[in-house]
Design an enzyme around this catalytic site. Structure first.
Site, PDB file in Angstrom:
ATOM      1  N   LYS A 102      62.596 -29.147  73.576  1.00 60.50           N
ATOM      2  CA  LYS A 102      63.218 -27.866  74.307  1.00 60.50           C
ATOM      3  C   LYS A 102      61.844 -27.299  74.850  1.00 60.50           C
ATOM      4  O   LYS A 102      60.885 -27.000  74.238  1.00 60.50           O
ATOM      5  CB  LYS A 102      63.925 -27.286  73.302  1.00 60.50           C
ATOM      6  CG  LYS A 102      64.683 -26.018  74.003  1.00 60.50           C
ATOM      7  CD  LYS A 102      65.634 -25.111  73.125  1.00 60.50           C
ATOM      8  CE  LYS A 102      66.229 -24.004  73.635  1.00 60.50           C
ATOM      9  NZ  LYS A 102      67.241 -23.278  72.977  1.00 60.50           N
ATOM     10  N   SER A 139      71.861 -22.492  74.535  1.00 63.36           N
ATOM     11  CA  SER A 139      70.876 -22.718  75.691  1.00 63.36           C
ATOM     12  C   SER A 139      70.321 -24.059  75.609  1.00 63.36           C
ATOM     13  O   SER A 139      69.526 -24.146  76.547  1.00 63.36           O
ATOM     14  CB  SER A 139      69.925 -21.497  75.623  1.00 63.36           C
ATOM     15  OG  SER A 139      69.111 -21.706  74.140  1.00 63.36           O
ATOM     16  N   SER A 184      72.934 -21.512  70.157  1.00 65.35           N
ATOM     17  CA  SER A 184      72.055 -22.583  71.038  1.00 65.35           C
ATOM     18  C   SER A 184      72.040 -23.914  70.738  1.00 65.35           C
ATOM     19  O   SER A 184      71.689 -24.824  71.448  1.00 65.35           O
ATOM     20  CB  SER A 184      70.908 -21.924  71.541  1.00 65.35           C
ATOM     21  OG  SER A 184      71.128 -21.110  72.566  1.00 65.35           O
TER      22      SER A 184
END
Ligand code: GLN
Length: 495
Positions: free
Chosen positions: A80, A160, A184
């Site tokens: 990420k 997210s 998330s």
């Protein structure tokens, strides 16, 4: 051959290495070509094939020397873009960090590289991890690889950590790092048919993670199986002197906790999680999940967490408050993007005005408002008190049960163009995930079923602090009962 490589889990990859059926470079090459093939998903904001192949070569050298396989040896990972990677651009999907190349490595990613993992690239996300659909990224939206038969619509991967989830689901990464401030990791896991784990607050170091809300942020894995998630979490956990909030508790071998038995385990069904907006399919799957555990010898107990309804509003005071403070550092002087002005104030204003997207600005405005002198007591202080109440209710419930079971999200993924247009409805996505963040508890989402149309649905398990072992024990049993992959295959072959 390369297609087969992509469906292997970590244990099978290691078995292949040992038997010399394939090399690390072959596995990595298969993932890199899948990454190219699936570029339309926009799961990656930066591809790092050179880094990946270099690392794979090193693994092959180790293998040829007969050295031991480390836990994540040769495992291709998506990272990420919120984890700082030394010498590799890290943006948090924000325009304000678009040229930021960190001079240091996050502890979580360093631990992965130390155990032999291979970085494929940096994955897309909501800007500064604020969002539930990966729609706020400065790099544009990410598409979920999931589609409905005879239907052109494309669906959101959740957020997210939407890029990480899309990559793992599309097999352009075997596992991926993610972060969870209010859901998330778990919400994208549920939307993309994956396993996602948010560990206990303090289990993983936050060093080198771009901060959103420091008292809530935790790193964790996204994987296609409970076992792979267990392996990755063990590797990334542990005390770090560089993060004073990382705790010194010993890290158990989570994989060994998957005993295959839940006999005598007390599973709580929190009645307040039956929220408005829960689809009937989600409700039915929740009941089914409880029945799997009951048939395996667990005891199902209805429990009450009366303050659940206050968790979401509390989160949307505390998280923006912390974010507004954390994001004050992006001033155009020290980091990333800069727009000059006549005065220093003008430089700040222009830099931040241009550098941040709308959702981030909204959070900063809310955050500064709830922290402002006149409103501090009414909002921030009050929210801190409610946080304490919510935490106590969990502590109380965990004297009666060992683990809690709920849906991960009220609904399955939604199509582009059908997403909620007002931010508050979007925030409702997190209603079942934020309580665990507020109380700092470990929680796991696993793929448990499909909607009538064929979209994945997830169930969530929440355990007492530092008892991730119970999550893995329970999830292992549920994973077997759910037969998710079998359901997916059956659905695809009927089309
Ligand atoms: N969707 C939630 C938010 O927008 C949670 C985000 C997260 O966990 N990083 O704040």
């Amino acid at each position: 051959m390369s297609k087969d490589l992509l469906s292997l889990d970590i244990a099978s990859i290691h078995e292949g290495f040992r038997k010399k059926t394939f090399s690390a470079q072959e596995v990595t090459a298969a993932y890199l070509s899948k990454m190219e093939e699936t570029r339309e998903l926009n799961a990656y904001v930066l591809e790092t094939p050179e880094v990946a192949l270099e690392a794979a070569k090193k693994t092959d050298v180790r293998l040829s020397k007969g050295e031991d396989l480390r836990d994540m040896e040769g495992v291709p990972v998506g990272v990420k873009d919120l984890f700082c990677t030394k010498g590799t651009r890290t943006t948090a999907a924000s325009h304000i960090l678009k040229d930021f190349v960190p001079p240091y490595e996050s502890t979580v990613t360093q631990k992965l590289w130390n155990s032999g993992a291979i970085m494929l690239g940096k994955t897309n996300m909501d800007e500064f991890a604020m969002g539930s659909a990966n729609l706020t990224s400065a790099f544009g939206k990410t598409l979920s690889p999931w589609q409905i038969k005879d239907d052109d619509r494309r669906f959101v991967p959740g957020g997210s950590s939407g890029g990480s989830a899309a990559a793992v689901a599309a097999q352009s990464a075997l596992v991926a790092t993610a972060s969870d401030t209010g859901g998330s990791i778990r919400q994208p896991a549920a939307f993309c048919g994956l396993v996602g784990v948010k560990p206990t607050y303090g289990r993983c170091s936050r060093y080198g993670m771009v901060a959103f809300a420091s008292s809530l942020d935790q790193a964790g894995p996204l994987a296609r199986s409970v076992r792979d998630a267990a392996i990755m979490l063990r590797v990334t956990s542990g005390h770090d002197p560089k993060d004073a909030t990382s705790l010194t508790h010993s890290v158990p071998d989570f994989e060994k906790e998957m005993t295959g038995s839940v006999k005598g385990l007390r599973v709580g069904i929190p009645k307040e999680y039956q929220v408005g907006g829960l689809t009937s399919e989600t409700s039915a799957l929740w009941e089914e999940g409880a029945s799997w555990l009951q048939s395996a010898g667990a005891e199902i107990v209805e429990v009450s967490l009366p303050s659940t309804q206050y968790a979401l509003p509390t989160y949307y005071i505390l998280a923006p408050a912390e974010a507004s403070s954390n994001l004050a550092r992006y001033d155009g002087v020290r980091y990333g993007h800069r727009v000059d002005g006549e005065t220093l104030d003008e430089l700040y204003e222009r830099t931040r005005g241009e550098g941040f997207g709308d959702e981030v600005k909204r959070r900063i405005l809310i955050g500064t408002y709830v922290l402002s002198a006149g409103y501090y007591d009414a909002y921030y202080l009050k929210a801190q008190k409610v946080r304490r109440v919510i935490t106590r209710e969990f502590q109380n419930v965990f004297t009666k049960v060992d683990v809690l079971l709920s849906p991960t999200t009220p609904t399955p993924s939604f199509a582009f163009g059908e997403e909620p247009t007002d931010p508050v409805t979007m925030y409702m996505n997190d209603v079942l995930t934020v309580p665990a963040n507020i109380a700092g508890l470990p929680a796991l989402s696993l793929p448990a079923g499909l909607t009538e149309e064929g979209l994945p649905l997830g169930l969530q398990l929440i355990a007492p602090a530092f008892q991730e072992n119970i999550l893995f024990q329970t999830a292992g049993v549920m994973e077997e009962a759910a037969e998710f992959q079998k359901k997916v295959k059956a659905m695809r072959s009927s089309s």
